[in-house]
Design a protein around this motif. Structure first.
Motif, PDB file in Angstrom:
ATOM      1  N   ASP A  35       0.891  -0.968   0.059  1.00 23.95           N
ATOM      2  CA  ASP A  35      -0.086   0.003   0.028  1.00 23.95           C
ATOM      3  C   ASP A  35       0.883   1.085   0.000  1.00 23.95           C
ATOM      4  O   ASP A  35       1.565   1.249   1.248  1.00 23.95           O
ATOM      5  N   TYR A  73      -2.917  -2.443  -2.841  1.00 26.72           N
ATOM      6  CA  TYR A  73      -3.994  -1.623  -2.378  1.00 26.72           C
ATOM      7  C   TYR A  73      -3.983  -0.483  -3.381  1.00 26.72           C
ATOM      8  O   TYR A  73      -3.075  -0.137  -3.787  1.00 26.72           O
ATOM      9  N   ALA A 241       0.003  -3.460   4.955  1.00 29.90           N
ATOM     10  CA  ALA A 241      -1.036  -2.519   4.811  1.00 29.90           C
ATOM     11  C   ALA A 241      -1.324  -2.057   6.334  1.00 29.90           C
ATOM     12  O   ALA A 241      -0.811  -2.495   7.464  1.00 29.90           O
TER      13      ALA A 241
END
Length: 301
Positions: A35, A73, A241
């Motif tokens: 992410d 993500y 993440a």
């Protein structure tokens, strides 16, 4: 980081009696990984967990890496794989065996996931397959299929386990059956029938992600009851993440933490397995490194 023990005791591996045991296989596993929405790849959480694996590969050059879903993500676009995953966990692509998560489907299609991992992800569009890791049989399942496709996955799983009888079996998918994390428990039951099939075949381990935390469970049956011959589950949603707090107290939990990113290291032996949660060292000076790592050993049924 402090992994909080919930139940006392860790099963110890019995002394090996075989004269010619198969060589053990090292596995590094985590989900919920890349992410870069708020940081560059080099300073992302995925970079920290990738470093944990990279520094151990010289001692375990044949290690396997398992990704437990939500590889990138927010929606699994090709640019996310190229610009965030590839500079971090991409170093292990040749040794990675993935499984898809819900974020792989958020763009409307998991095509970028299958494009990136290629044949290592199994048959395109299915997201389930199996392979051998030394003495272990390993199964990757897809927890995000339609009911009809999931029924076909279950039929395939029964046939696969019948074709590959093994003393020790590991399965992994994204959404955990048990978890103390923030997702509603009812949403986790989609894989309960797969758990029953694996339990009937004598499987030892299930790995999942989805909740952004680390949690280890005692061996259980598909209804969450303690079972000495049941399956032990690890939730390892700490691949990089943002981390999320625990909101529930699931039965059977033995250890958990939601303060540090990290990866699960498994050593798959001929007669059992060793586990250790490896936390990313902290950067702030007053807490320079995780203070307790969860570790232990167990035998196969």
């Amino acid at each position: 980081m402090r992994v909080v023990p919930i139940l006392a005791g860790i099963g110890l591996t019995a002394a090996a009696g075989a004269c010619a045991a198969a060589p053990p296989v090292t596995v590094f596993a985590a989900g919920d990984i890349a992410d870069c929405r708020w940081s560059r790849p080099a300073s992302s959480g995925a970079a920290g967990t990738a470093a944990l694996i990279a520094e151990r590969l010289p001692a375990t050059p044949d290690a396997i890496v398992l990704t437990l879903g939500d590889t990138t993500y927010p929606v699994g676009l090709p640019a996310e794989y190229r610009d965030c995953y590839e500079p971090t966990w991409g170093a292990f692509r040749d040794r990675t065996r993935p499984t898809p998560g819900n974020h792989e489907y958020y763009n409307g299609s998991p095509a970028p996931y299958f494009d990136y991992f290629g044949a290592a992800a199994g048959a395109r569009g299915l997201g389930y397959y199996s392979f051998e890791a030394g003495p272990w049989h390993v199964v990757s399942l897809n927890s995000h299929l339609s009911p009809a496709d999931h029924a076909r996955q279950l039929a395939w799983l029964r046939e696969d386990l019948a074709r590959h009888p093994a003393r020790c079996t590991l399965a992994y998918w994204h959404v955990p059956l048990y978890s103390s994390g923030g997702h509603p428990p009812a949403t986790n039951l989609r894989m309960q029938d797969a758990w029953r099939v694996l339990l009937a075949a004598g499987a030892e381990l299930v790995l999942s992600g989805h909740d952004h935390d680390y949690e280890r469970f005692a061996p259980m049956d598909a209804e969450g009851r303690p079972d000495a011959r049941g399956i032990r589950q690890f939730v390892v949603g700490t691949g990089g993440a943002f981390l999320t707090p625990f909101r529930l107290g699931a039965r059977g939990g033995e250890a958990r933490q939601a303060t540090d990113h990290g990866v699960l290291k498994l050593v798959l032996r001929d007669d059992g397995y060793d586990w250790e949660f490896l936390g990313v060292p902290r950067s702030w000076s007053e807490y320079p490194a995780p203070d307790v790592n969860d570790r232990g050993s167990a035998t196969c049924h």
